[in-house]
Design a protein around this motif. Structure first.
Motif, PDB file in Angstrom:
ATOM      1  N   GLU A 227       0.796  -1.224   0.000  1.00 47.87           N
ATOM      2  CA  GLU A 227       0.000   0.000   0.000  1.00 47.87           C
ATOM      3  C   GLU A 227       0.829   1.275   0.000  1.00 47.87           C
ATOM      4  O   GLU A 227       0.388   2.301  -0.529  1.00 47.87           O
ATOM      5  N   THR A 228       2.033   1.227   0.619  1.00 46.64           N
ATOM      6  CA  THR A 228       2.807   2.460   0.776  1.00 46.64           C
ATOM      7  C   THR A 228       4.254   2.355   0.299  1.00 46.64           C
ATOM      8  O   THR A 228       4.944   3.380   0.243  1.00 46.64           O
ATOM      9  N   GLY A 229       4.743   1.147   0.010  1.00 44.84           N
ATOM     10  CA  GLY A 229       6.134   0.986  -0.367  1.00 44.84           C
ATOM     11  C   GLY A 229       7.104   1.034   0.792  1.00 44.84           C
ATOM     12  O   GLY A 229       8.327   0.943   0.600  1.00 44.84           O
ATOM     13  N   VAL A 230       6.601   1.169   2.023  1.00 40.90           N
ATOM     14  CA  VAL A 230       7.456   1.222   3.209  1.00 40.90           C
ATOM     15  C   VAL A 230       7.776  -0.193   3.670  1.00 40.90           C
ATOM     16  O   VAL A 230       6.875  -1.037   3.792  1.00 40.90           O
ATOM     17  N   ARG A 231       9.061  -0.456   3.925  1.00 43.01           N
ATOM     18  CA  ARG A 231       9.477  -1.763   4.412  1.00 43.01           C
ATOM     19  C   ARG A 231       9.345  -1.802   5.934  1.00 43.01           C
ATOM     20  O   ARG A 231       9.628  -0.813   6.622  1.00 43.01           O
ATOM     21  N   GLY A 257       9.052   0.703  11.128  1.00 41.43           N
ATOM     22  CA  GLY A 257       9.313   1.123   9.764  1.00 41.43           C
ATOM     23  C   GLY A 257      10.812   1.163   9.482  1.00 41.43           C
ATOM     24  O   GLY A 257      11.563   1.799  10.215  1.00 41.43           O
ATOM     25  N   LEU A 258      11.236   0.479   8.423  1.00 36.82           N
ATOM     26  CA  LEU A 258      12.658   0.440   8.071  1.00 36.82           C
ATOM     27  C   LEU A 258      13.021   1.442   6.990  1.00 36.82           C
ATOM     28  O   LEU A 258      14.203   1.701   6.754  1.00 36.82           O
ATOM     29  N   ASP A 265      -0.144   2.852  -3.327  1.00 37.78           N
ATOM     30  CA  ASP A 265      -0.932   2.136  -4.323  1.00 37.78           C
ATOM     31  C   ASP A 265      -2.210   2.943  -4.521  1.00 37.78           C
ATOM     32  O   ASP A 265      -3.066   2.985  -3.629  1.00 37.78           O
ATOM     33  N   PRO A 266      -2.398   3.585  -5.669  1.00 36.67           N
ATOM     34  CA  PRO A 266      -3.550   4.479  -5.848  1.00 36.67           C
ATOM     35  C   PRO A 266      -4.891   3.763  -5.838  1.00 36.67           C
ATOM     36  O   PRO A 266      -5.926   4.404  -5.652  1.00 36.67           O
ATOM     37  N   ALA A 272      -0.923   8.864   1.886  1.00 36.91           N
ATOM     38  CA  ALA A 272      -0.285   8.320   3.091  1.00 36.91           C
ATOM     39  C   ALA A 272       0.833   9.267   3.484  1.00 36.91           C
ATOM     40  O   ALA A 272       1.530   9.813   2.618  1.00 36.91           O
ATOM     41  N   ARG A 273       0.983   9.470   4.785  1.00 36.32           N
ATOM     42  CA  ARG A 273       1.990  10.420   5.274  1.00 36.32           C
ATOM     43  C   ARG A 273       2.553   9.934   6.604  1.00 36.32           C
ATOM     44  O   ARG A 273       1.913   9.178   7.338  1.00 36.32           O
ATOM     45  N   TRP A 274       3.738  10.438   6.912  1.00 37.37           N
ATOM     46  CA  TRP A 274       4.308  10.293   8.245  1.00 37.37           C
ATOM     47  C   TRP A 274       3.845  11.488   9.083  1.00 37.37           C
ATOM     48  O   TRP A 274       3.944  12.634   8.647  1.00 37.37           O
ATOM     49  N   PHE A 275       3.341  11.202  10.277  1.00 38.83           N
ATOM     50  CA  PHE A 275       2.892  12.250  11.194  1.00 38.83           C
ATOM     51  C   PHE A 275       3.697  12.153  12.480  1.00 38.83           C
ATOM     52  O   PHE A 275       3.887  11.060  13.021  1.00 38.83           O
TER      53      PHE A 275
END
Length: 307
Positions: A227-231, A257-258, A265-266, A272-275
């Motif tokens: 969904e976000t590409g974050v490992r 989160g690595l 993924d649209p 999606a964001r880091w807060f």
């Protein structure tokens, strides 16, 4: 990462019922319980639950006596034994066949309300009972026919099993496991905005269904990456929450989160964001909303903030 403990129980947990599973196949006992003056009935109408005090902000569940329940039971919908509440037998009954079941009931019974709108305000234990009834009645309404041969199914085990009259296959209530996770990196957490969210300003934890042959931890890593590409690295269990809307259980985690770069993924997410913690604590001032108070998503966020 170290597990972050759940500071309080999730909504829809903490049921006061003794499910009394061994009684389900005792036909004589179930018949006597149905006819008992002590019996209580939890009506479900088109996925809504009967409550009063909603408009005043003090909702409470309305359980019917045997006499009051007779009218809605005559609508011909399914029913099931839920268990014993302080020794009293409790049954769920679906009255969705009636265009409006309220005229069939005694006056002053309140109205049928979406449980999710008020669950966090209900007295202790009531949300769990209403969710139990809603989930089981959904299964009964949606599984009248056999998935093997298409034959008509008949209820068994006081509404907890369906048996095909054609091939004899047995079917049981299903709960679909879904992982829900707050991904954390340093002093920030990852939240997304889904196309499905009715609130256009809401950002929430990521979530997804567990696939066959997959562990919960593997599902967490796969869903976040897709969904976000974050490992994601370490995954720590937090708590779980029944979510019968219509038939899930949410298994909650905090995850490490690595990586930071986001590639959404649209088809799954609008954004999606880091807060940061500071942004989460003052989310209204930063132009976004958090998930509803009755959700495990909110608990994952709040417990991370508290830790």
């Amino acid at each position: 990462m170290r597990p972050i403990p759940a500071r309080r129980a999730n909504v829809y947990t903490g049921s006061p019922l003794d499910r009394a599973g061994k009684r389900r196949d005792d036909a004589e006992w179930i018949a006597a319980a149905l006819a008992s003056e002590e019996a209580l009935f939890v009506p479900v109408w088109r996925a809504r639950s009967l409550m009063k005090g909603v408009e005043e902000g003090r909702p409470e569940a309305v359980l019917l006596t045997r006499e009051a329940a007779e009218a809605v039971r005559m609508a011909g919908g399914p029913w099931a034994f839920l268990g014993l509440w302080a020794g009293r037998p409790v049954f769920a009954v679906d009255c969705s066949a009636a265009d409006d079941p309220l005229p069939l009931l005694p006056p002053g019974m309140g109205g049928f309300t979406d449980l999710r709108a008020v669950a966090g305000l209900l007295p202790e234990g009531e949300a769990s009972v209403l969710a139990h009834a809603r989930g089981l009645m959904h299964w009964r309404v949606k599984h009248r026919f056999c998935g093997v041969c298409g034959g008509v199914c008949e209820p068994r085990s006081a509404g907890h099993a369906m048996v095909c009259t054609g091939c004899g296959a047995q079917h049981f209530p299903r709960t679909d496991p879904a992982v829900i996770m707050l991904v954390v990196r340093g002093d920030s957490c990852l939240l997304g905005h889904s196309h499905r969210f009715p609130n256009v300003m809401m950002y929430s934890t990521l979530a997804g269904f567990v696939e066959p042959g997959e562990s919960f931890e593997e599902a967490v890593r796969r869903e976040v990456l897709e969904e976000t590409g974050v490992r994601v690295g370490a995954v720590a269990y937090h708590s779980s929450q029944p979510w019968p809307f219509p038939a899930s259980i949410m298994i909650g985690f905090h995850a490490e989160g690595l990586s930071e770069e986001i590639e959404i993924d649209p088809e799954e997410l609008r954004d999606a964001r880091w807060f940061t913690r500071a942004q989460i604590r003052d989310h209204a001032a930063h132009g976004f909303h958090l998930p509803r108070a009755d959700s495990i998503a909110r608990r994952l966020i709040e417990d991370w903030l508290a830790a």
